[in-house]
Design an enzyme around this catalytic site. Structure first.
Site, PDB file in Angstrom:
ATOM      1  N   ASN A   1     171.284  29.355 -17.285  1.00 43.98           N
ATOM      2  CA  ASN A   1     170.994  30.793 -17.397  1.00 43.98           C
ATOM      3  C   ASN A   1     171.951  31.611 -16.545  1.00 43.98           C
ATOM      4  OD1 ASN A   1     168.607  30.556 -19.110  1.00 43.98           O
ATOM      5  ND2 ASN A   1     167.776  29.486 -17.337  1.00 43.98           N
ATOM      6  N   THR A   2     172.219  31.113 -15.356  1.00 43.69           N
ATOM      7  CA  THR A   2     173.137  31.835 -14.475  1.00 43.69           C
ATOM      8  C   THR A   2     174.545  31.855 -15.060  1.00 43.69           C
ATOM      9  OG1 THR A   2     171.813  31.349 -12.528  1.00 43.69           O
ATOM     10  CG2 THR A   2     174.118  31.896 -12.144  1.00 43.69           C
TER      11      THR A   2
ATOM     12  N   ALA B   1     170.039  18.301 -13.073  1.00 48.72           N
ATOM     13  CA  ALA B   1     169.869  18.584 -14.512  1.00 48.72           C
ATOM     14  C   ALA B   1     171.211  18.404 -15.235  1.00 48.72           C
ATOM     15  CB  ALA B   1     169.280  19.974 -14.715  1.00 48.72           C
TER      16      ALA B   1
ATOM     17  N   HIS C   1     175.327  27.059  -8.886  1.00 47.42           N
ATOM     18  CA  HIS C   1     175.000  25.643  -9.138  1.00 47.42           C
ATOM     19  C   HIS C   1     175.177  25.293 -10.620  1.00 47.42           C
ATOM     20  CE1 HIS C   1     171.548  27.730 -10.628  1.00 47.42           C
ATOM     21  NE2 HIS C   1     170.822  26.663 -10.812  1.00 47.42           N
TER      22      HIS C   1
ATOM     23  N   HIS D   1     162.350  27.346 -16.652  1.00 50.56           N
ATOM     24  CA  HIS D   1     162.204  27.209 -18.110  1.00 50.56           C
ATOM     25  C   HIS D   1     161.491  28.425 -18.697  1.00 50.56           C
ATOM     26  CE1 HIS D   1     163.237  22.890 -19.072  1.00 50.56           C
ATOM     27  NE2 HIS D   1     163.451  22.982 -17.774  1.00 50.56           N
TER      28      HIS D   1
ATOM     29  N   GLU E   1     174.514  34.473 -17.662  1.00 55.86           N
ATOM     30  CA  GLU E   1     174.403  35.807 -17.058  1.00 55.86           C
ATOM     31  C   GLU E   1     175.706  36.232 -16.384  1.00 55.86           C
ATOM     32  OE1 GLU E   1     170.842  35.342 -14.634  1.00 55.86           O
ATOM     33  OE2 GLU E   1     169.704  34.848 -16.435  1.00 55.86           O
TER      34      GLU E   1
ATOM     35  N   ALA F   1     166.044  36.738  -5.706  1.00 52.74           N
ATOM     36  CA  ALA F   1     166.892  37.929  -5.839  1.00 52.74           C
ATOM     37  C   ALA F   1     166.776  38.507  -7.245  1.00 52.74           C
ATOM     38  CB  ALA F   1     168.344  37.529  -5.595  1.00 52.74           C
TER      39      ALA F   1
ATOM     40  N   ASP G   1     158.930  24.950 -25.581  1.00 53.72           N
ATOM     41  CA  ASP G   1     159.923  24.347 -24.702  1.00 53.72           C
ATOM     42  C   ASP G   1     160.130  22.880 -25.120  1.00 53.72           C
ATOM     43  OD1 ASP G   1     161.086  24.877 -21.681  1.00 53.72           O
ATOM     44  OD2 ASP G   1     160.666  22.763 -22.044  1.00 53.72           O
TER      45      ASP G   1
ATOM     46  N   THR H   1     159.358  27.818 -13.466  1.00 50.59           N
ATOM     47  CA  THR H   1     159.964  29.157 -13.508  1.00 50.59           C
ATOM     48  C   THR H   1     161.269  29.171 -14.303  1.00 50.59           C
ATOM     49  OG1 THR H   1     158.988  29.698 -11.405  1.00 50.59           O
ATOM     50  CG2 THR H   1     160.853  31.036 -12.053  1.00 50.59           C
TER      51      THR H   1
END
Ligand code: UDP
Length: 492
Positions: free
Chosen positions: A371-372, A390, A367, A19, A375, A350, A122, A17
């Site tokens: 991406n977060t 990671a 974490h 990726h 964002e 969410a 990817d 998900t």
């Protein structure tokens, strides 16, 4: 622009998900620019993004999904287990890899049959560089990470600074980078600390990247310009930062609501209603991405920290102890928070983009999933950083030390994504970091976050760096197609 000469592309995400989400956003950006896009994946993995593709298709964009059945029976997996996700049982991971290797020739056959002008895959499909070479088409690699993280990993591989550390918890500087970044050996990914199977895989990935036409990143120039230049220099490859892809590809509320597993209408009576009763910039958003499950002992510390902070919060949480002590604790905690109206728990998934843009949100506990990070930068929010696995610890360096828009909980130990690890971060440490970010001490961080948010929005506008990069990449790919057509055209 690409429309007149019909550039045709294939996008191949990885079976996970976290990726899939950004690469599908990238694919959708190409379709917005008139490139014909086919995303190849398996049925279960398509559920993560099919709504978004359907929405785009209904808007007349040239985009579709091509499904390939996952060979579950062939590798002895129950139907529907075809991704490396948070709930994937550990013992099934090797079987999913086996399934993936069975799929490889099928994917390759599809490349042959669909005849794209280029493929975007990817990083975890390094074999696609040879597949593309056979077809004489360009392969572009998608990195799910930051330029800083890739540059730092490269520097650790090159200089092995951790070998000179006095102990595993002794901070060492990573040489050769634009800034002085210090980390302890324990904060480095295990595959960088001492060679294992993953080290070999990462080597293969790097080789494939060097042989590719170039790479694309979910990043933008003003976010990490020094590392963008550095990375291109050390790798000797072309690369395009085309982010924030979430902002660019998901322009209206229907896009944001369709992303991932969120159920539509959930917000109306739930989190949105609750959030709308809160003052501007007063609420914490606490989430650890799509891949993490904490043990009960860690959940207790988080709950205590949130309750003691006195701040309102939304906490995205996963149950990990069905029927056990942990489940009971969380249920009671949720009940208490409902009564006091101080906290709102979201179970599982969410609608993150929608929540982050709500004016009541004042900061994140994250974490440091890349991406977060992008964002929250886009939303202009400061972060409490709590890296886990990671390349999160590298991202923390960018957020806290380089951009100075975050405050660390002081996590000490890298762990694997499907591992709890030995470290439990204490409520006091979480609470202290929250206290700094949400108080006057955090004003400078908030100001810098706001400025970066403006830069993120500019990057994707006409004339912005990401906008220019994507246009340039598509122009080059058009040019390659044109030259090929001229090569093969009959001599008059
Ligand atoms: N995400 C979401 N809701 C969730 C968890 C994750 O929308 O409950 C999205 C989030 O917006 C981001 C991605 O999934 O785009 C997670 O990627 P990230 O790199 O932050 O973390 P990972 O899941 O890879 O650990």
């Amino acid at each position: 622009m690409g429309k007149e000469i019909e550039l045709k592309s294939i996008f191949l995400p990885f079976l996970s998900t976290s990726h899939i989400i950004p690469l599908v956003d990238v694919a959708r950006l190409f379709a917005i620019h008139g490139v014909d896009v086919t995303i190849i994946t398996t049925p279960q993995n398509a559920t993560v993004f099919q709504k978004s593709v359907d929405l785009d298709f209904s808007r007349g964009r040239p985009i579709r999904t091509h499904l390939v059945t996952f060979p579950a029976a062939e590798v002895g997996l129950p139907p529907g287990i075809e991704a490396f996700n948070v709930d994937t049982p550990r013992e099934m991971v090797p079987k999913i890899y086996m399934g993936l290797s069975i799929l490889q020739p099928r994917f390759e056959q599809l490349f042959h049959d669909l005849q794209p002008d280029f493929i975007v895959t990817d990083m975890f499909h390094p074999w696609t560089v040879e597949a593309a070479a056979k077809l004489r088409i360009s392969r572009i690699m998608f990195h799910g990470a930051s330029y800083l993280a890739r540059s730092a990993a490269h520097a650790v591989e090159q200089y092995a600074p951790h070998l000179a550390a006095k102990s595993d918890s002794d901070p060492i500087a990573i040489p050769g980078l634009p800034d002085r970044l210090e980390m302890t050996p324990l904060q480095l990914p295990d595959w960088l600390r001492s060679p294992n199977q993953y080290t070999e895989l990462m080597k293969t990935i790097k080789e494939s990247e060097k042989k590719s036409y170039g790479s694309v990143f979910n990043s933008f120039y003003d976010l990490e310009s020094a590392y963008y230049e550095h990375y291109k220099g050390v790798m000797g490859t072309k690369s395009w930062g085309i982010g924030p892809v979430s902002l660019w590809a998901n322009q209206d509320a229907s896009d944001k609501a369709a992303r991932g597993y969120a159920k539509e209408d959930e917000g109306e009576e739930g989190w949105l209603k609750w959030l709308n009763t809160k003052a501007e910039r007063s609420v914490l958003y606490v989430s650890f991405g799509s891949m993490n499950k904490f043990p009960y002992s860690q959940l207790v510390e988080i709950a205590r920290a949130l309750e003691d902070s006195g701040k309102d919060f939304i906490w995205v949480v996963r149950k990990n102890d069905k029927g056990g002590e942990g489940e009971k604790f969380l249920e009671e905690f949720e009940e208490r928070m409902k009564e006091s109206k101080k906290g709102y728990l979201i179970w599982g998934w969410a609608p993150q983009l929608l929540i982050l843009e709500n004016p009541a949100i004042g900061g994140l506990v994250t974490h440091c999933g890349w991406n977060t990070v992008v964002e929250s930068v886009n939303a202009g929010l400061p972060m409490v950083t709590w890296p886990l696995f990671a390349e999160h610890f590298f991202n923390e360096k960018l957020v806290v030390d380089v951009l100075k828009i975050g405050v660390s909980v002081g996590a000490k130990e890298w762990r694997n994504w499907n591992d709890f690890g030995g470290e439990i971060v204490k409520a006091e440490d979480i609470g202290n970091a929250i206290g700094v970010m949400m108080s006057e001490k955090g004003e400078d961080m908030k100001r810098r976050s706001k400025t970066l948010s403006g830069a993120a929005k500019k990057a994707i506008e006409d004339g912005g760096s990401s906008h220019n990069n994507l246009n340039e990449l598509i122009r080059e790919l058009n040019q390659i197609k044109l030259s090929k057509a001229q090569e093969t055209a009959p001599v008059p």
